[in-house]
Design a protein around this motif. Structure first.
Motif, PDB file in Angstrom:
ATOM      1  N   MET A   8       5.632  -7.512   4.911  1.00  0.00           N
ATOM      2  CA  MET A   8       5.732  -6.856   3.611  1.00  0.00           C
ATOM      3  C   MET A   8       6.448  -7.774   2.618  1.00  0.00           C
ATOM      4  SD  MET A   8       6.914  -2.890   2.814  1.00  0.00           S
ATOM      5  CE  MET A   8       8.106  -2.950   4.101  1.00  0.00           C
ATOM      6  N   ALA A   9       7.493  -8.455   3.070  1.00  0.00           N
ATOM      7  CA  ALA A   9       8.212  -9.391   2.201  1.00  0.00           C
ATOM      8  C   ALA A   9       7.311 -10.560   1.802  1.00  0.00           C
ATOM      9  CB  ALA A   9       9.461  -9.910   2.911  1.00  0.00           C
ATOM     10  N   GLU A  10       6.526 -11.058   2.747  1.00  0.00           N
ATOM     11  CA  GLU A  10       5.592 -12.147   2.442  1.00  0.00           C
ATOM     12  C   GLU A  10       4.571 -11.712   1.396  1.00  0.00           C
ATOM     13  OE1 GLU A  10       3.816 -13.129   6.173  1.00  0.00           O
ATOM     14  OE2 GLU A  10       5.621 -14.095   6.951  1.00  0.00           O
ATOM     15  N   LEU A  11       3.997 -10.525   1.601  1.00  0.00           N
ATOM     16  CA  LEU A  11       2.993 -10.026   0.662  1.00  0.00           C
ATOM     17  C   LEU A  11       3.600  -9.772  -0.707  1.00  0.00           C
ATOM     18  CD1 LEU A  11       1.108  -7.616   3.082  1.00  0.00           C
ATOM     19  CD2 LEU A  11       0.215  -9.757   2.113  1.00  0.00           C
ATOM     20  N   TRP A  12       4.819  -9.265  -0.745  1.00  0.00           N
ATOM     21  CA  TRP A  12       5.481  -9.018  -2.013  1.00  0.00           C
ATOM     22  C   TRP A  12       5.696 -10.338  -2.759  1.00  0.00           C
ATOM     23  CZ3 TRP A  12      10.294 -10.392  -4.052  1.00  0.00           C
ATOM     24  CH2 TRP A  12      10.660  -9.721  -5.224  1.00  0.00           C
ATOM     25  N   THR A  13       6.087 -11.372  -2.013  1.00  0.00           N
ATOM     26  CA  THR A  13       6.299 -12.689  -2.614  1.00  0.00           C
ATOM     27  C   THR A  13       4.983 -13.264  -3.129  1.00  0.00           C
ATOM     28  OG1 THR A  13       8.169 -13.075  -1.138  1.00  0.00           O
ATOM     29  CG2 THR A  13       7.191 -15.012  -2.187  1.00  0.00           C
ATOM     30  N   ILE A  14       3.934 -13.105  -2.354  1.00  0.00           N
ATOM     31  CA  ILE A  14       2.606 -13.594  -2.765  1.00  0.00           C
ATOM     32  C   ILE A  14       2.168 -12.913  -4.058  1.00  0.00           C
ATOM     33  CG2 ILE A  14       0.143 -13.573  -2.179  1.00  0.00           C
ATOM     34  CD1 ILE A  14       1.047 -13.945   0.790  1.00  0.00           C
ATOM     35  N   GLN A  15       2.348 -11.586  -4.128  1.00  0.00           N
ATOM     36  CA  GLN A  15       1.851 -10.837  -5.291  1.00  0.00           C
ATOM     37  C   GLN A  15       2.614 -11.161  -6.559  1.00  0.00           C
ATOM     38  OE1 GLN A  15       3.186  -7.897  -7.066  1.00  0.00           O
ATOM     39  NE2 GLN A  15       5.156  -8.250  -6.087  1.00  0.00           N
ATOM     40  N   LYS A  16       3.777 -11.801  -6.422  1.00  0.00           N
ATOM     41  CA  LYS A  16       4.502 -12.231  -7.619  1.00  0.00           C
ATOM     42  C   LYS A  16       3.826 -13.447  -8.255  1.00  0.00           C
ATOM     43  CE  LYS A  16       8.922 -12.245  -7.729  1.00  0.00           C
ATOM     44  NZ  LYS A  16      10.325 -12.558  -7.465  1.00  0.00           N
ATOM     45  N   LYS A  17       3.048 -14.180  -7.446  1.00  0.00           N
ATOM     46  CA  LYS A  17       2.395 -15.396  -7.939  1.00  0.00           C
ATOM     47  C   LYS A  17       0.923 -15.197  -8.262  1.00  0.00           C
ATOM     48  CE  LYS A  17       5.596 -18.273  -5.440  1.00  0.00           C
ATOM     49  NZ  LYS A  17       5.847 -19.253  -4.408  1.00  0.00           N
ATOM     50  N   ARG A  18       0.301 -14.254  -7.550  1.00  0.00           N
ATOM     51  CA  ARG A  18      -1.121 -13.985  -7.766  1.00  0.00           C
ATOM     52  C   ARG A  18      -1.441 -12.588  -7.243  1.00  0.00           C
ATOM     53  NH1 ARG A  18      -3.417 -13.592  -2.910  1.00  0.00           N
ATOM     54  NH2 ARG A  18      -2.822 -15.026  -1.239  1.00  0.00           N
ATOM     55  N   THR A  21      -5.296 -10.132  -2.328  1.00  0.00           N
ATOM     56  CA  THR A  21      -6.708  -9.908  -2.006  1.00  0.00           C
ATOM     57  C   THR A  21      -6.858  -8.480  -1.494  1.00  0.00           C
ATOM     58  OG1 THR A  21      -6.476 -10.597   0.299  1.00  0.00           O
ATOM     59  CG2 THR A  21      -6.973 -12.339  -1.330  1.00  0.00           C
ATOM     60  N   ASP A  22      -8.076  -8.014  -1.371  1.00  0.00           N
ATOM     61  CA  ASP A  22      -8.305  -6.668  -0.832  1.00  0.00           C
ATOM     62  C   ASP A  22      -7.706  -6.536   0.565  1.00  0.00           C
ATOM     63  OD1 ASP A  22      -9.619  -5.911  -3.125  1.00  0.00           O
ATOM     64  OD2 ASP A  22     -11.632  -6.108  -2.275  1.00  0.00           O
ATOM     65  N   GLU A  23      -7.868  -7.560   1.388  1.00  0.00           N
ATOM     66  CA  GLU A  23      -7.327  -7.532   2.747  1.00  0.00           C
ATOM     67  C   GLU A  23      -5.796  -7.491   2.722  1.00  0.00           C
ATOM     68  OE1 GLU A  23      -7.410  -6.977   6.649  1.00  0.00           O
ATOM     69  OE2 GLU A  23      -9.213  -7.100   5.421  1.00  0.00           O
ATOM     70  N   GLU A  24      -5.195  -8.271   1.853  1.00  0.00           N
ATOM     71  CA  GLU A  24      -3.739  -8.273   1.728  1.00  0.00           C
ATOM     72  C   GLU A  24      -3.227  -6.927   1.215  1.00  0.00           C
ATOM     73  OE1 GLU A  24      -2.968 -13.027   0.836  1.00  0.00           O
ATOM     74  OE2 GLU A  24      -3.481 -11.680  -0.820  1.00  0.00           O
ATOM     75  N   GLN A  25      -3.969  -6.317   0.309  1.00  0.00           N
ATOM     76  CA  GLN A  25      -3.574  -4.995  -0.185  1.00  0.00           C
ATOM     77  C   GLN A  25      -3.609  -3.975   0.946  1.00  0.00           C
ATOM     78  OE1 GLN A  25      -5.929  -3.932  -3.614  1.00  0.00           O
ATOM     79  NE2 GLN A  25      -5.188  -5.678  -4.803  1.00  0.00           N
ATOM     80  N   LYS A  26      -4.633  -4.068   1.797  1.00  0.00           N
ATOM     81  CA  LYS A  26      -4.719  -3.166   2.950  1.00  0.00           C
ATOM     82  C   LYS A  26      -3.540  -3.386   3.892  1.00  0.00           C
ATOM     83  CE  LYS A  26      -9.734  -2.834   2.829  1.00  0.00           C
ATOM     84  NZ  LYS A  26     -10.998  -3.243   3.454  1.00  0.00           N
ATOM     85  N   GLU A  27      -3.181  -4.641   4.110  1.00  0.00           N
ATOM     86  CA  GLU A  27      -2.022  -4.960   4.949  1.00  0.00           C
ATOM     87  C   GLU A  27      -0.751  -4.380   4.357  1.00  0.00           C
ATOM     88  OE1 GLU A  27      -1.387  -8.939   6.840  1.00  0.00           O
ATOM     89  OE2 GLU A  27      -3.135  -9.449   5.597  1.00  0.00           O
ATOM     90  N   MET A  28      -0.591  -4.503   3.054  1.00  0.00           N
ATOM     91  CA  MET A  28       0.591  -3.968   2.394  1.00  0.00           C
ATOM     92  C   MET A  28       0.675  -2.460   2.592  1.00  0.00           C
ATOM     93  SD  MET A  28       3.366  -4.529   0.645  1.00  0.00           S
ATOM     94  CE  MET A  28       3.488  -5.844  -0.550  1.00  0.00           C
ATOM     95  N   ILE A  29      -0.433  -1.775   2.469  1.00  0.00           N
ATOM     96  CA  ILE A  29      -0.451  -0.327   2.664  1.00  0.00           C
ATOM     97  C   ILE A  29      -0.055   0.023   4.091  1.00  0.00           C
ATOM     98  CG2 ILE A  29      -1.968   1.699   2.787  1.00  0.00           C
ATOM     99  CD1 ILE A  29      -3.433   0.478   0.303  1.00  0.00           C
ATOM    100  N   VAL A  30      -0.567  -0.716   5.068  1.00  0.00           N
ATOM    101  CA  VAL A  30      -0.210  -0.478   6.468  1.00  0.00           C
ATOM    102  C   VAL A  30       1.296  -0.681   6.663  1.00  0.00           C
ATOM    103  CG1 VAL A  30      -0.472  -1.366   8.825  1.00  0.00           C
ATOM    104  CG2 VAL A  30      -2.493  -0.992   7.400  1.00  0.00           C
ATOM    105  N   CYS A  31       1.838  -1.751   6.088  1.00  0.00           N
ATOM    106  CA  CYS A  31       3.277  -2.023   6.196  1.00  0.00           C
ATOM    107  C   CYS A  31       4.101  -0.920   5.541  1.00  0.00           C
ATOM    108  CB  CYS A  31       3.616  -3.365   5.552  1.00  0.00           C
ATOM    109  SG  CYS A  31       3.013  -4.805   6.443  1.00  0.00           S
ATOM    110  N   LEU A  32       3.688  -0.493   4.362  1.00  0.00           N
ATOM    111  CA  LEU A  32       4.419   0.562   3.652  1.00  0.00           C
ATOM    112  C   LEU A  32       4.387   1.879   4.422  1.00  0.00           C
ATOM    113  CD1 LEU A  32       3.272  -0.251   0.020  1.00  0.00           C
ATOM    114  CD2 LEU A  32       5.602  -0.457   0.917  1.00  0.00           C
TER     115      LEU A  32
END
Length: 76
Positions: A8-18, A21-32
């Protein structure tokens, strides 16, 4: 740290820069969802420990505390 928290921290950091992706958004939802489930379980156990303490049910209190310790160990 749980793997979900690290991801979740990795994805949050990624989303600050760009945008994610749809797959990353799905991963974020699973983590949340996993994080929310764990948080609610811990909150429930803490509330139950208060009730056990208030009713002087030491056996129940010890069992709840054991469950809390087990849950907290999964995050260290």
């Amino acid at each position: 740290m749980l793997g979900i928290h690290q991801r979740m921290a990795e994805l949050w950091t990624i989303q600050k820069k760009r945008p994610l992706t749809d797959e990353e958004q799905k991963e974020m939802i699973v983590c949340l969802e996993a994080n929310a489930k764990r948080a609610w379980k811990l909150a429930t156990l803490e509330n139950l420990s208060l009730v056990a303490s208030m009713t002087n049910d030491t056996a129940w209190l010890h069992e709840i505390c054991r469950q809390i310790e087990t849950l907290e160990k999964t995050c260290s």
